[in-house]
Structure formats: structure tokens, C-alpha cells
Write an enzyme that holds these catalytic residues in place. Structure first.
Site, PDB file in Angstrom:
ATOM      1  N   SER A  86       0.274   6.318  -2.819  1.00 19.08           N
ATOM      2  CA  SER A  86      -1.145   5.938  -2.800  1.00 19.08           C
ATOM      3  C   SER A  86      -1.533   4.736  -3.655  1.00 19.08           C
ATOM      4  O   SER A  86      -2.656   4.245  -3.549  1.00 19.08           O
ATOM      5  CB  SER A  86      -2.008   7.128  -3.209  1.00 19.08           C
ATOM      6  OG  SER A  86      -2.079   8.055  -2.157  1.00 19.08           O
ATOM      7  N   LYS A  98     -10.386   4.402  -9.847  1.00 18.35           N
ATOM      8  CA  LYS A  98     -10.403   5.238  -8.649  1.00 18.35           C
ATOM      9  C   LYS A  98     -11.299   6.455  -8.900  1.00 18.35           C
ATOM     10  O   LYS A  98     -11.295   7.008 -10.002  1.00 18.35           O
ATOM     11  CB  LYS A  98      -8.974   5.680  -8.327  1.00 18.35           C
ATOM     12  CG  LYS A  98      -8.808   6.376  -6.986  1.00 18.35           C
ATOM     13  CD  LYS A  98      -7.339   6.689  -6.716  1.00 18.35           C
ATOM     14  CE  LYS A  98      -7.111   7.370  -5.381  1.00 18.35           C
ATOM     15  NZ  LYS A  98      -5.683   7.660  -5.129  1.00 18.35           N
ATOM     16  N   SER A 121      -3.977   6.281  -0.675  1.00 17.06           N
ATOM     17  CA  SER A 121      -5.363   6.628  -0.808  1.00 17.06           C
ATOM     18  C   SER A 121      -6.146   5.741  -1.778  1.00 17.06           C
ATOM     19  O   SER A 121      -7.377   5.762  -1.738  1.00 17.06           O
ATOM     20  CB  SER A 121      -5.467   8.076  -1.292  1.00 17.06           C
ATOM     21  OG  SER A 121      -4.915   8.210  -2.576  1.00 17.06           O
TER      22      SER A 121
END
Ligand SMILES: [Zn+2]
Lengths: 482, 480
Positions: free
Chosen positions: B178, B79, B154
Site C-alpha cells: 500500500s 494517511k 491503499s
């Protein structure tokens, strides 16, 4: 009108730890700009603080020396504000649950009696970096650069108590600042070099007409670069505020800046403009559990406090009170003095030489005692030589200058430079005879009983021998001849 | 099926037997990225050269038979809020568009040390603020199951990459769901470890007391492989906790005999899509029929969770994001500035997206003088109560099962105009972050082709039980 004054200091002292508060960058004052920085102390994304244990120790040590309670639970908080020298956009400080609370410091009061000044809290926080402007003033600058070497250096903030036994006069203010600084130096938590920004303070001051029950609003003054400017700022502020009150005006709560050039305070911001720092506990740092044993250990290892040391210097070493105060004034000087002691037979003279000759040399060359090249052993030997009349004070000063410049020992310098005292009676006797022959007038006056004339003759001999003759011996010889 | 579609555990076995090479897997994943990522937009940065170099290094290790770990040679996507030395790390924000970190996050360092192949940095909601990956300054990521829909967020890029074969494993971060929610939407497995289990050093902070890094994979087993690498105390993160680290993949079992599973009644109420509810209950019953004991429990403070979460998360975020000021790194507005104030103002106005600004403002408000007690402190009290609920529940059960999300993946744009609607998407996930508990989302079927996620919640530092329950479910479901 007469006024009562309340003065309340917030002292910031930079700790003399080897590394910064939340990273392992070195703390030093002679590094090139941005040499001592890393991702943590420049606030790179994703970095996290790791607390320096030594800094916690130093803060607690200061707390103990200033008679504080040490909290068993302590919290770091974020103080949020924007400024380019503050890399994270917040300063890690303490708000609720500081390390130390409720202390006091005894100072000489204006009434001659000891006065106990209340200390509200001592907390640990990180320092910010430094802005360097392209011109002398910020306004004239085309650009400004930031040096983050100082960012993250540990600071303690010592907040005096506004309500509990506050400072009441300029004299007490002077004593308080001096004493706090002295203590911090002696317990080894800060060098407190004011020129390097290691000891800074803000001050709150409020006035009250004598016999009136309440004090007026308090005014905070910032930006004072020296002890002198602190006192000047306070003087100015007392005058300004008393004039306002006398003319029926009202003091408003505000923050003012001291202008070092004009020696006046100027408004910075009013109470309404006071920033909201949005303090909250720093979620990147866990709550501190201060172990009782940890505190006990710090207490056990506490260096001698300056007051106790002062008494010891006077009592055990027999140096004059004045010299003792001067020496204790600086911890490094006290340490130097003490390391000379084992090698020296005349401690009283040692004391006076340190406060006169040594300090003079330091000042003339603007160096600190830490960088002073003469070993205590050699310095002590010099004092012993003077004390035993091996050399005169005057020659002693020459030798001392040489020791400082070349790093030689006193004995070798005396030998090399031919400064050895002339002790031999026959040589001195011959000289005395010559001098007396050359100055018959003085000799006859001496014979008439004008004893002080002897000094003139001694002076002549000293001049001839460049001070190497033993004055006592010469005097005896002259008197014998007469 | 290409190599990039295999499970990591299977690839590891094939690699060890030297039937395939890491280069082959990596090339297959890179090819998939080339073919699909224009549409999916799961990656913000792809690192093909670096990946192939690592793949070759891994193959050399297999050839020499040394330094081999279960993840050696496996392509992993990271990420884009984890710092990677020399590789730009944007947090999907314009303010960090060109930011190249000078250091590796602890997790990244560990992954590289174990010989995994870093294939690229994945898209996300800006600074991890969002539940759909629509709040990316570089365009939304699409759900590989239905490209009209969001992948969740996210960590939407990471979940999408794993689901689409653009990576075999991925690292995400989870502040309020997330990892779990995008895993649910994309039909993969995602795990948020106990707070303090994985070092946050190098994870760009959103909300420090809630953020936690975790694995995303195609199976529970795949997640355990990654957990073995990333878990553990780190002296650079003093909120990481020094507890013994289990061998997650080695001790993975599917024995659920006598496992007590709690079903909190507050999680199966109005607002939950009835079809999602049905899938979750089916899955629970399946576990029940294989030896687990199903117990209804109550977590009465659940209704406070979303509110408390948004107060605490935004408060911390408002402070954490103060460092993006244009002074040291990242964007500095080029517009003419009259002074410092305007430099800050223009930089932050241009650099941050709408949702980030909204949360910074909310957070500043929450912490401001006069409101602190009413909001921040009250939220902290609610947090304690929510945690108490779980503590009490865990006296009677070994783990808790809930839906991961009240619905399946929604359409792009469907909720982006209504922040409150969007915030409620996190209703089942935020409590765990507030309580620091581990949680995992495991796929439990589809509705109209859209995956449904089952959330398993565990006791602090008992990820093993989660893995066991999840693994058991996947084994049983596969056999069915
Ligand atoms: Zn540093």
C-alpha cells in the site's frame, strides 16, 4: 438409582495488580463509572496492548501454588465475540500454550482420605466491562449504560481437569472452591471478594449411573453469584439430571443459567448454538518466553501456603484448631493475627478473641479487616490485660468497642472511663462486708456449705463496681469472712 | 515550479539558509490543494489553520536557530488511518466519518515534535483494503499523471499528494504493498520499513502482523529524512523491535560498487507487462554498469504469496474491525432497532463498504472452527516458507530488485468489479509483508506518460542498503 457425579470448575479470579492487564489504568473498586479508562482499554482505533509483567507473575505464582507446570513458551489469543461490555469485539485470553498446565490440588476426600483434584490449566486474560441497566431487569430497561472500569482488569482462569481426578461430590466441590480461594488470597494474587465479582465460576457437571461405564453428556452452568448458589445450582442439576435418566431420557450437552430467585437452572443454549469464538494468536502481542530464572524467583518469593500456615498457627502459637481454621480462612485475618503475636503473651486467647469479638465487630459494621482501625499492638495489649486479670472479659469488650469507635489505646480508655480494676483489699473488704450484711439469707446458706452461693455475692459486687472488682480476690475475701 | 514542487531535502537547505520561510512553502502547498484537490481528491481533511500555525512556529525556530530538524517547516500529509489528536481520522470509512481520536499516533507525535507541518489527512482505500483508492467512502483519488486513472492504493491519497505538490512529504501505511504500489503508479518514492522498525501505535489496524508505516517522498533522500523521524522502538508497541536506529539521511551513500543485486526469476514471468519488464531490466542494467553485480536468484514459493496474504490479512482484519460496533464511538445506525443484534447489524451494514465487508466475511470464514487448520494455519506455514526463500536468497545477495507492480496505473473502474483481478495487482509486493522485509519503490521511467516503479527489497533492518541502491539509481538516472 444411584449416580456418580463429576464436577468440573472454571474459576475466574481477578488479580489484585495495581494496574490493568494491557494498559496503565488503575484497578480499583470504588471509582466512579468510567473513571479508570483510557484509549487502550476502551478499544480506540489504533491502540495496542502492552502486557503487565506483574499479572504474568501472579498467574505463575498461582500456577506454582496449584502444582502446575509453567510453560516456557506462552501465547495470547483473541476470543472473538460481540457484546457492548467488550470494547474491542474480542477478549485477549489464552488458548494454545497457556502459562500454566497440569496441576493439582489436595483436598479432604469424602472417604476421609486426601484426594488430589486435577487442574488442567491456568491462563491469563482480560476482564470485560459492566453493563448497567436503567431498570432492575434487562427486559424492563429502557436503556443500558456501559462502565469500562473493569474492562482490561487481569483475570486468571483456573480450569479443573474433567478427566483426571475430577471432583465427585458437593462436599468435595465445597472444599475445592474454598481451598482455591484461600490459596489465592494467601499468596496475594487475588482478594477473591465474591460480592465484588473478584471470584466467579462456571461449572460443568455430568452424571453416571453407578457401575455404568460412561458418563452422560455434561451440562455447563453459569451465572452463580455466591458459593451458596453454586452448591444450590449443583444440587438442582443433580436432581434434574438424575430424574431425566431415571425416566429413560437423555441428557443433552448444553449451557444453563442459574436463576438466583427461583433457585433453578434454565436452558441458555444448546451445543449446536455454542458460539464459535474463532480463537487465533493475537498478532499485537509477541509470544512470551518465560525465563526459568523468572519462575525460580517467583517460587523463591512465594508467600507461605495456607496449609503450612495453619499447622504453624496450631503448633507454634498453640491456638485451637477451630480458631486456626477460622483465621486461616481469610488471609487478611491471618496477617492481622500474626502482627498481634509479638505484642501478646496469651496467643490462645488472642485466637479466640479474633474469631469471636473481632469478627463480630467486623460483621456488625460490615467492614473488612483491611479497614479495621485498631492497631495490632493495641489489640494485643487488650488481650494481655484480660489475660492477666487486669480487666474482666466483660470490661474488655467495653474497652474494645471504645477502641474501635475512638481509635484510643486500651490503657487510655480504661483510665479515662474509670474502668481501672479495683485491686485494693481494704476497699473490697468493705464492700464484701456490706454485701454480706445486706444478704443474710445467702450468707447463712453459704455457711451451711452451699458453695455456689458465693457466686451470687460476687455478682452483687460486680454489679456495684460495674465489673471492675477482681472476682478471684472477692471470692477469697468472702470465703475468708465466712 | 512552485515551492511545493521542490524536494524536501532542497527545501530544508533553503530553510536553513533562511532564503525561504515555512509559511511560504505551506501557503504554496495549500494553494495547490485549493486549485487541484477538487479534482484529485487526495485529502479527506485539510488543516490550513493548524498548518500555518505550525509553519509560523517553525519559522520562529529558524529565526532563533534552535530545535531545527531536517523536516522542520516541511508540509507533510498523513494517511487518514493514523490517529491525530483533535483531527478527525476516518480511515476513509463512513463508520469513522466523525471520529476524532483522543490521542496522537506515535509517528504523528514524532513528526509534530520535529517541527514538520501537518497539512492534512489523505484519502485511502477504506481501512487500507484495496489497491486503487477506489474503495474510499468519500470518493476515489485520481492519479495526477492521468486523472482517468487510479493512483494505486491503499495510500493513494498520500502518493498523489506528493506527486501533485499538495504536500512535500507524506506518511503512508503498507500491509501488502500500500505504500510501494501507489508510489510506483504516481512516480514517487515510497518505502515500507522492516516490520517492527516503526511503531504501529495509533495506526488503525488492518492486519496487525503485516501493517507497517513508511515514508513517501519525491526522492530516496526525502524518504530518509522522514525515516529518521519515524523509526525507532516504542514501548507502546511491543511488536516494534528494540534495535539501534541508523542515521538514514546522514549515512546515505550512492556507492554501489560490488553491491550484489538479486533478480528473482519468478517475478519476471507471465502476467507482467512486457514494457514494465523492459523498464525494470533497463534500470537493473544501469546499476550493473555502475559497479553492481547482478545475480539471478529463485524465490520458488512466490506463487503461494497472494493466497497466504489474503488469508492472513483478512483473518486479522475480521477481528481488528470488530470494535466498530456503534457502542463507543463512530457511527451508530439511527434506524429503529429491536435490540442489540440489530444495532450491530445496521451499524456495520451502513458503516462498512463492500470490500471491507467482503474481507471481514472471508476472514471470519478462515478463522472459523473446522476451517482454521486448512486455511489460517496453512497460510502461516506458507508464510514461513516464503520467508525461508528470502533468507536463503539473502545469503548470496545484498538486495533484490523486482517490478513494484505488474502494470502501470489502470483506469478508474477497470478492475473494481473483479476482486481477484484486483488482488493480483499486489503479486510483487505482498511477499515482503509476509516476510517482514523492507522494500522501496523507486520510479524508473514512464510508459505513455505513466510511471513505472522499481521495487528494491532488503534484508531485515537493512533499510540503509535499499536507500543506497535507490539513491544511486536516482543519481545515475538524473545524470543520464
Ligand atoms: Zn486503560
Amino acid at each position: 438409582m444411584d449416580f456418580d457425579v463429576i464436577i468440573c470448575f472454571e474459576i475466574h479470579a481477578e488479580l489484585s495488580t495495581k494496574t490493568k492487564l494491557f494498559c496503565r489504568c488503575p484497578v480499583s473498586y470504588d471509582a466512579a463509572p468510567n473513571e479508570n479508562i483510557c484509549p487502550v482499554c476502551t478499544g480506540h482505533p489504533g491502540t495496542l496492548p502492552v502486557l503487565n509483567r506483574k499479572a504474568v507473575e501472579c498467574c505463575i505464582r498461582a500456577g506454582l501454588a496449584l502444582n502446575c507446570n509453567i510453560n516456557s513458551r506462552s501465547i495470547f489469543a483473541r476470543k472473538n465475540y460481540f457484546y457492548p461490555d467488550l470494547p474491542k469485539g474480542y477478549q485477549i485470553s489464552q488458548y494454545e500454550c497457556p502459562l500454566c498446565e497440569d496441576g493439582y490440588l489436595e483436598i479432604p476426600g469424602d472417604d476421609g482420605k486426601p484426594y488430589i483434584v486435577g487442574i488442567k490449566r491456568i491462563h491469563l486474560e482480560e476482564d470485560a466491562g459492566k453493563l448497567v441497566h436503567s431498570a432492575v431487569t434487562f427486559e424492563a430497561s429502557e436503556y443500558s449504560l456501559v462502565d469500562y472500569n473493569r474492562a482490561g482488569v487481569p483475570l486468571i482462569e483456573i480450569v479443573a481437569d474433567h478427566t483426571k481426578n475430577p471432583i465427585r461430590s458437593l462436599q468435595e466441590a465445597r472444599s475445592y472452591l474454598g481451598k482455591v480461594r484461600q490459596i489465592l488470597q494467601h499468596i496475594g494474587v487475588s482478594d477473591c471478594v465474591i460480592e465484588q465479582g473478584q471470584f466467579r465460576c462456571d461449572v460443568n457437571i455430568s452424571l453416571r449411573q453407578v457401575k455404568s461405564p460412561d458418563f452422560n453428556e455434561r451440562v455447563e452452568i453459569k451465572n452463580m453469584a455466591s458459593f451458596k448458589s453454586i452448591i444450590e445450582a449443583l444440587k438442582y442439576e443433580i436432581k434434574r439430571q438424575s430424574e431425566i435418566i431415571e425416566s429413560g431420557g437423555e441428557i443433552s450437552q448444553e449451557t444453563r443459567l442459574f436463576d438466583e430467585v427461583k433457585m433453578v437452572t434454565v436452558p441458555m443454549r444448546s451445543k449446536e448454538d455454542a458460539p464459535d469464538y474463532r480463537y487465533f494468536p493475537d498478532p499485537d502481542l509477541v509470544e512470551l518466553d518465560i525465563d526459568r530464572d523468572f519462575v525460580r524467583k517467583i517460587k523463591d518469593d512465594m508467600p507461605e501456603l495456607p496449609g503450612i500456615r495453619l499447622n504453624r498457627f496450631i503448633k507454634d502459637f498453640g491456638i485451637s484448631e477451630e480458631d486456626a481454621h477460622l483465621i486461616i480462612g481469610k488471609r487478611d485475618l491471618s496477617d492481622y493475627f500474626e502482627s498481634c503475636v509479638p505484642y501478646c503473651t496469651d496467643l490462645k486467647k488472642l485466637g479466640s478473641w479474633i474469631t469471636n469479638e473481632l469478627i463480630k465487630v467486623l460483621n456488625e459494621n460490615s467492614i473488612s479487616i483491611k479497614k479495621f482501625p485498631v492497631a495490632p499492638k493495641d489489640f494485643a495489649r487488650l488481650i494481655t490485660l484480660i489475660s492477666c486479670n487486669n480487666i474482666t472479659e466483660k470490661i474488655g469488650r467495653l474497652v474494645f468497642k471504645d477502641m474501635f469507635e475512638t481509635g484510643g489505646t486500651p490503657d487510655s480508655i480504661i483510665e479515662e472511663k474509670g474502668l481501672k480494676p479495683i485491686q485494693e483489699t481494704d476497699i473490697l473488704e468493705k464492700m464484701v462486708e456490706e454485701i454480706m450484711k445486706e444478704n443474710p439469707g445467702v450468707v447463712s446458706r453459704l455457711k451451711d456449705g452451699k458453695k455456689e452461693s458465693v457466686n451470687f455475692l460476687i455478682g452483687k459486687i460486680m454489679k456495684r463496681t460495674r465489673g471492675r472488682a477482681d472476682a478471684k480476690k472477692v471470692s477469697a475475701l468472702i470465703l475468708k469472712k465466712v | 515550479m512552485e515551492l511545493c514542487d521542490y524536494q524536501a531535502a532542497e527545501l530544508a537547505r533553503l530553510l536553513r539558509k533562511r532564503e525561504i520561510s515555512s509559511r511560504e512553502i505551506t501557503e504554496s502547498a495549500l494553494l495547490r490543494i485549493e486549485n487541484k484537490d477538487k479534482t484529485l481528491n487526495a485529502f479527506l481533511t485539510v488543516t490550513p489553520e493548524f498548518a500555518l500555525k505550525q509553519a509560523d512556529a517553525a519559522d520562529k525556530k529558524f529565526k532563533e536557530g534552535r530545535d531545527i530538524s531536517p523536516v522542520t517547516g516541511i508540509p507533510v500529509a498523513i494517511k487518514d488511518n493514523l490517529c491525530t489528536k483533535g483531527i478527525r481520522t476516518t480511515c476513509a470509512s463512513k463508520i469513522l466519518e466523525h471520529y476524532i481520536p483522543p490521542y496522537d499516533a506515535t509517528v504523528v507525535k514524532k513528526i509534530l515534535q520535529k517541527g514538520a507541518v501537518l497539512i492534512g489527512k489523505t484519502n485511502m482505500d477504506e481501512f487500507a483494503m484495496g489497491s486503487s483508492t477506489e474503495n474510499s467512502a468519500f470518493g476515489p483519488t485520481r492519479n495526477p499523471r492521468d486523472i482517468k486513472r487510479v493512483p494505486g492504493g491503499s495510500s493513494g491519497g498520500s502518493a498523489c499528494a506528493v506527486a501533485s505538490g499538495e504536500a512535500v512529504l507524506a506518511i503512508g501505511s503498507d500491509t501488502g504493498g500500500s505504500i510501494r504500489q501507489p508510489a510506483s503508479f504516481c512516480g514517487v518514492t515510497g518505502m515500507k520499513p522492516t516490520y517492527g522498525r516503526v511503531s504501529r501505535y495509533g495506526l488503525v489496524s488492518y492486519a496487525s502482523s503485516l501493517d507497517q508505516i513508511g515514508p513517501i517522498g519525491r526522492s530516496v533522500e526525502d524518504c530518509t529524512m522522514l525515516m529518521d523521524v519515524i523509526a525507532g522502538y516504542d514501548k507502546r508497541d511491543t511488536t516494534s523491535i528494540n534495535v539501534p536506529k541508523p542515521d538514514f539521511s546522514g549515512s546515505l551513500s550512492s556507492d554501489i560498487n560490488g553491491l550484489r543485486i538479486g533478480l528473482p526469476k519468478e517475478y519476471f514471468v507471465e502476467g507482467l507487462d512486457p514494457l514494465v519488464k523492459e523498464k525494470v531490466i533497463d534500470a537493473v542494467n544501469l546499476l550493473g554498469s555502475h559497479g553492481a553485480e547482478i545475480i539471478e536468484i529463485s524465490l520458488p514459493r512466490t506463487p503461494f504469496a497472494v493466497g497466504a496474504y489474503y488469508l492472513i490479512a483478512t483473518a486479522e482484519a475480521s477481528s481488528n474491525l470488530a470494535r466498530y460496533d456503534g457502542v463507543k464511538y463512530g457511527l451508530r445506525a439511527e434506524r429503529d432497532q429491536s435490540g442489540l443484534e440489530e444495532m450491530y447489524e445496521y451499524t456495520r451494514s451502513e458503516g462498512f463498504g463492500k470490500e471491507v465487508k467482503r474481507r471481514i466475511m472471508l476472514g471470519c470464514y478462515v478463522l472459523s472452527a473446522g476451517y482454521y487448520d486448512a486455511y489460517y494455519l496453512k497460510a502461516q506455514k506458507a508464510r514461513t516458507l516464503i520467508k525461508d526463500d528470502f533468507d536463503r536468497a539473502f545469503q548470496d545477495v545484498d538486495c533484490i530488485i523486482t517490478p513494484t507492480s505488474p502494470s502501470t496505473a489502470f483506469e478508474i473502474g477497470e478492475k473494481s468489479d473483479d476482486p481477484i483481478k484486483m488482488y493480483l495487482v499486489d503479486i510483487y509486493t505482498v511477499s515482503l509483508n509476509l516476510s517482514g522485509l523492507p522494500g522501496m519503490s523507486v520510479n524508473c521511467g514512464t510508459i505513455d506518460g505513466l510511471p513505472v516503479g522499481l521495487q528494491i527489497i532488503g534484508k531485515p533492518f537493512d533499510e540503509e542498503t535499499l536507500f543506497c541502491a535507490g539513491h544511486a539509481y536516482q543519481q545515475i538516472a538524473e545524470r543520464k
